[in-house]
Design a protein around this motif. Structure first.
Motif, PDB file in Angstrom:
ATOM      1  N   VAL A  91      35.458  63.482  52.415  1.00  0.00           N
ATOM      2  CA  VAL A  91      36.791  64.001  52.079  1.00  0.00           C
ATOM      3  C   VAL A  91      37.376  64.716  53.301  1.00  0.00           C
ATOM      4  CG1 VAL A  91      38.022  65.688  50.650  1.00  0.00           C
ATOM      5  CG2 VAL A  91      36.263  64.214  49.624  1.00  0.00           C
ATOM      6  N   ARG A  92      36.530  65.482  53.991  1.00  0.00           N
ATOM      7  CA  ARG A  92      37.009  66.228  55.160  1.00  0.00           C
ATOM      8  C   ARG A  92      37.523  65.257  56.236  1.00  0.00           C
ATOM      9  NH1 ARG A  92      35.628  71.308  56.376  1.00  0.00           N
ATOM     10  NH2 ARG A  92      33.706  71.226  55.179  1.00  0.00           N
ATOM     11  N   ASP A  93      36.766  64.181  56.472  1.00  0.00           N
ATOM     12  CA  ASP A  93      37.186  63.217  57.501  1.00  0.00           C
ATOM     13  C   ASP A  93      38.460  62.480  57.097  1.00  0.00           C
ATOM     14  OD1 ASP A  93      35.233  63.858  59.284  1.00  0.00           O
ATOM     15  OD2 ASP A  93      33.848  62.272  58.674  1.00  0.00           O
ATOM     16  N   ASN A  94      38.605  62.202  55.817  1.00  0.00           N
ATOM     17  CA  ASN A  94      39.854  61.599  55.344  1.00  0.00           C
ATOM     18  C   ASN A  94      41.028  62.519  55.643  1.00  0.00           C
ATOM     19  OD1 ASN A  94      39.981  58.969  53.553  1.00  0.00           O
ATOM     20  ND2 ASN A  94      37.973  59.873  53.148  1.00  0.00           N
ATOM     21  N   LEU A  95      40.856  63.799  55.294  1.00  0.00           N
ATOM     22  CA  LEU A  95      41.942  64.760  55.507  1.00  0.00           C
ATOM     23  C   LEU A  95      42.186  64.967  57.005  1.00  0.00           C
ATOM     24  CD1 LEU A  95      41.004  67.408  52.769  1.00  0.00           C
ATOM     25  CD2 LEU A  95      42.753  65.648  52.622  1.00  0.00           C
ATOM     26  N   ARG A  96      41.086  65.013  57.773  1.00  0.00           N
ATOM     27  CA  ARG A  96      41.196  65.251  59.217  1.00  0.00           C
ATOM     28  C   ARG A  96      41.996  64.136  59.896  1.00  0.00           C
ATOM     29  NH1 ARG A  96      35.607  65.350  62.092  1.00  0.00           N
ATOM     30  NH2 ARG A  96      35.384  67.323  60.984  1.00  0.00           N
ATOM     31  N   PHE A  97      41.747  62.905  59.474  1.00  0.00           N
ATOM     32  CA  PHE A  97      42.434  61.766  60.095  1.00  0.00           C
ATOM     33  C   PHE A  97      43.952  61.871  59.908  1.00  0.00           C
ATOM     34  CE2 PHE A  97      43.807  57.172  59.486  1.00  0.00           C
ATOM     35  CZ  PHE A  97      43.995  56.944  60.851  1.00  0.00           C
ATOM     36  N   PHE A  98      44.368  62.065  58.686  1.00  0.00           N
ATOM     37  CA  PHE A  98      45.819  62.091  58.443  1.00  0.00           C
ATOM     38  C   PHE A  98      46.456  63.372  58.986  1.00  0.00           C
ATOM     39  CE2 PHE A  98      44.498  58.800  55.436  1.00  0.00           C
ATOM     40  CZ  PHE A  98      45.410  57.820  55.775  1.00  0.00           C
ATOM     41  N   ALA A  99      45.697  64.469  58.974  1.00  0.00           N
ATOM     42  CA  ALA A  99      46.223  65.699  59.580  1.00  0.00           C
ATOM     43  C   ALA A  99      46.408  65.490  61.078  1.00  0.00           C
ATOM     44  CB  ALA A  99      45.268  66.856  59.316  1.00  0.00           C
ATOM     45  N   GLY A 100      45.458  64.798  61.695  1.00  0.00           N
ATOM     46  CA  GLY A 100      45.551  64.507  63.128  1.00  0.00           C
ATOM     47  C   GLY A 100      46.748  63.645  63.445  1.00  0.00           C
ATOM     48  N   LEU A 101      46.985  62.625  62.624  1.00  0.00           N
ATOM     49  CA  LEU A 101      48.147  61.757  62.840  1.00  0.00           C
ATOM     50  C   LEU A 101      49.448  62.540  62.681  1.00  0.00           C
ATOM     51  CD1 LEU A 101      47.240  58.395  61.032  1.00  0.00           C
ATOM     52  CD2 LEU A 101      47.274  58.872  63.482  1.00  0.00           C
ATOM     53  N   ALA A 102      49.415  63.547  61.826  1.00  0.00           N
ATOM     54  CA  ALA A 102      50.626  64.349  61.595  1.00  0.00           C
ATOM     55  C   ALA A 102      50.820  65.410  62.674  1.00  0.00           C
ATOM     56  CB  ALA A 102      50.548  65.007  60.226  1.00  0.00           C
ATOM     57  N   GLY A 103      49.884  65.480  63.621  1.00  0.00           N
ATOM     58  CA  GLY A 103      50.069  66.384  64.750  1.00  0.00           C
ATOM     59  C   GLY A 103      49.329  67.697  64.655  1.00  0.00           C
ATOM     60  N   LEU A 104      48.518  67.877  63.607  1.00  0.00           N
ATOM     61  CA  LEU A 104      47.754  69.128  63.501  1.00  0.00           C
ATOM     62  C   LEU A 104      46.512  69.047  64.386  1.00  0.00           C
ATOM     63  CD1 LEU A 104      47.904  69.788  59.653  1.00  0.00           C
ATOM     64  CD2 LEU A 104      49.393  70.678  61.422  1.00  0.00           C
ATOM     65  N   ARG A 105      46.146  70.178  64.938  1.00  0.00           N
ATOM     66  CA  ARG A 105      44.980  70.204  65.803  1.00  0.00           C
ATOM     67  C   ARG A 105      44.227  71.527  65.668  1.00  0.00           C
ATOM     68  NH1 ARG A 105      47.018  68.348  71.668  1.00  0.00           N
ATOM     69  NH2 ARG A 105      48.961  69.173  70.866  1.00  0.00           N
ATOM     70  N   GLY A 106      42.982  71.516  66.083  1.00  0.00           N
ATOM     71  CA  GLY A 106      42.184  72.738  66.210  1.00  0.00           C
ATOM     72  C   GLY A 106      42.134  73.574  64.955  1.00  0.00           C
ATOM     73  N   ARG A 107      42.385  74.855  65.145  1.00  0.00           N
ATOM     74  CA  ARG A 107      42.237  75.803  64.049  1.00  0.00           C
ATOM     75  C   ARG A 107      43.261  75.543  62.933  1.00  0.00           C
ATOM     76  NH1 ARG A 107      39.579  80.426  63.538  1.00  0.00           N
ATOM     77  NH2 ARG A 107      40.304  81.879  61.941  1.00  0.00           N
ATOM     78  N   ASP A 108      44.483  75.183  63.359  1.00  0.00           N
ATOM     79  CA  ASP A 108      45.541  74.905  62.384  1.00  0.00           C
ATOM     80  C   ASP A 108      45.117  73.759  61.467  1.00  0.00           C
ATOM     81  OD1 ASP A 108      47.981  75.218  61.143  1.00  0.00           O
ATOM     82  OD2 ASP A 108      49.032  73.847  62.519  1.00  0.00           O
TER      83      ASP A 108
END
Lengths: 307, 258
Positions: A91-108
């Motif tokens: 679940v974390r990797d699923n969320l991480r992938f789409f968050a990354g595509l949306a421009g989120l990084r690092g702590r945010d």
């Protein structure tokens, strides 16, 4: 936030959208209601850039969403109708992938995953693979992905289809919270009672057209009517086809402000032994009766909510 | 416009998916090594007959099996796209910030790296376990192998573009591996093939990669020996790219798996 004007879309000879106009201001929920095939998914797909309209404009925060899809994409959180997550990934990797595509990084990025997971009851599931989740859990992950980047416009297409009671409750609560926080939410569904629960503004879409819109209470006041519904075994007898009656197969609905009185008047007209009367129901004013009033048809609820 | 940051996100995601299911990548290594052990002795007479008196069979079987197995790259690429349809994640991915180019490149690049790595491993195994003697410059393999893998990757994208179902794409990939492998001189040396097969062999990418390998391994050549094969492979890559560009419609509904 979302402004749709004169939207047309056809698939060959089939007209999916026929001049749709809509406005969804920030901080509001629009319940986009209509039976399967009414045009809801096409409308949402065009708004997020998956399809191009034949005519008309879609503006998101004042930006043309058809011409500048990348710019408006940042403002949109979208959960398609089908539950789409990557089964091999956690679940974390699923969320991480789409968050990354949306421009989120690092702590945010990490904080947003924790926040959204917390809001949808996913915190304990973050390290579980998608393939190990139940249908309701998958639906919650699917919805969470749409909210990671704090979108100003959230489009949820049939978000509770196949969801369990708990998941449905959490999603409805979340939708209310999003609007309270200032997001505009388009909540496409064919479940009328969910929109009544949300106390959302409503747009009824039917055969690609918006046939009624407004606040739930206003619509019910304007169009909703109480009535008497009779169901017969075979066909509706002529005695039941009174003025204003709406016949649908073996059922007839008679709009009336006095269902009991109407029943008392009507029933003696039948030969109860031969008419095949199977049921009598008093119908209260509701969105269902609004739909009936504006389309002349019963609301075709082909998929029952999961228990 | 391609965002390097988003591309890295997609690449990391694809590698994460590959790590979760390493079996297809292991097949790329294990399958040719097993075949090499069985087939090496059988090819010595054909190579000797072809004028290479000191050949031991590894000169054919090592690059041949590596080239044949590399056709699994076509499957890996098509699966990367069709799986998104099967998992219902395709629309979500398209609705994200990622551009079409980023999605395609993000899916292709890791497979290209896997393909090149496969050749490095198989050739190394050939040298250390199967007594493969490379007479020419080993560095000449770099452009040849890269061009061949790139060609297969773009063939995979083109196959994805023209196929509607995962089964169709899979059939294409298997057919390509067997047919191109056999006709192109990877399965058996070209000189033992019938005349008609030798005539049409140059239409296959396998023919050109094997020609390059022979130039370096058997004839002792360097970059000059792989220049023409590399150029032809890049030309084939260009053809597959054009097919992909003309036919690939990301909004097309595809059937991941029935």
């Amino acid at each position: 936030m979302l402004e749709v004007e004169g939207l047309h879309k056809a698939y060959g000879a089939t007209v999916a959208l026929d001049g749709v106009d809509l406005v969804v201001p920030p901080g509001t929920v629009l319940g986009l209601l209509g039976p399967n095939g009414a045009g809801k998914t096409t409308l949402v797909s065009i708004a997020v850039g998956l399809r191009r309209p034949d005519a008309g404009t879609v503006k998101i925060d004042g930006i043309d969403a058809v011409r500048h899809r990348r710019r408006t994409g940042r403002l949109i959180g979208f959960a398609p109708q089908e539950t789409g997550i990557y089964p091999p990934l956690t679940v974390r990797d699923n969320l991480r992938f789409f968050a990354g595509l949306a421009g989120l990084r690092g702590r945010d990025l990490r904080d947003r995953i924790d926040d959204v997971a917390g809001a949808l009851g996913l915190s304990a599931l973050l390290d579980r693979r998608g393939s190990e989740l139940s249908g309701g859990e998958r639906r919650r992950v699917h919805t969470a992905i749409a909210l990671l980047h704090r979108p100003k416009l959230v489009l949820l297409d049939e978000p509770t289809t196949g969801a369990d009671v708990r998941t449905r409750g959490e999603i409805l609560q979340l939708v209310r919270g999003l609007a309270d926080d200032g997001s505009a939410v388009v909540y496409s569904t064919h479940y009328l009672h969910e929109v009544e629960e949300l106390d959302a503004h409503v747009a009824f879409i039917d055969h690609g057209r918006i046939v009624a819109r407004g606040a739930v209470d206003d619509l019910i006041q304007e169009y909703g009517s109480s009535g008497l519904e009779l169901t017969f075994d075979r066909h509706v007898p002529s005695a039941a086809r009174v003025d204003g009656a709406i016949v649908d197969g073996t059922r007839v609905r008679i709009p009336t402000s006095d269902p009991a009185g109407t029943a008392a008047q009507l029933l003696p007209r039948f030969d109860l032994d031969t008419a095949g009367l199977r049921g009598i129901e008093v119908v209260r004013p509701s969105l269902e009766s609004v739909y009936l009033s504006v389309t002349g048809r019963r609301y075709a609820q082909t998929v029952e909510p999961a228990a | 416009m391609i965002s390097p940051r988003r591309l890295v996100v997609i690449l990391a995601h694809e590698l994460r998916l590959a790590r979760r299911d390493p079996l297809p990548i292991m097949v790329l290594i294990v399958f040719p090594v097993i075949n090499m052990a069985f087939l090496k002795p059988a090819f010595r007479p054909a190579l000797v007959q072809g004028g290479h008196q000191h050949a031991n069979g590894a000169e054919q079987v090592v690059p041949g099996q590596a080239a044949m197995t590399a056709f699994f790259l076509v499957s890996l690429v098509t699966f990367a796209f069709f799986a998104e349809h099967g998992w219902e994640t395709w629309d979500r991915l398209r609705a994200s910030q990622a551009t079409s180019a980023e999605i395609v490149i993000g899916k292709a690049l890791p497979r290209l790296a896997i393909g090149v790595a496969q050749f490095v491993v198989i050739l190394s195994v050939g040298v250390f376990l199967f007594d493969l003697h490379i007479r020419g410059a080993v560095l000449a393999f770099a452009p040849l192998v890269t061009a061949f893998c790139l060609c297969l990757i773009l063939l995979g994208v083109a196959v994805t573009a023209v196929c509607r179902t995962a089964q169709q794409a899979n059939s294409f990939s298997i057919l390509g591996m067997v047919l191109f492998g056999a006709i192109g001189g990877a399965l058996v040396p070209l000189n033992v093939l019938p005349g008609w097969a030798r005539t049409i062999a140059p239409v296959t990418p396998t023919y050109w990669v094997m020609r390059g390998f022979r130039s370096v391994i058997l004839d002792g050549q360097g970059i000059g020996g792989v220049a023409t094969p590399t150029a032809v492979l890049l030309a084939m890559t260009a053809v597959f790219t054009v097919v992909a560009l003309l036919r690939l419609r990301l909004d097309e509904t595809k059937v991941g798996w029935a």
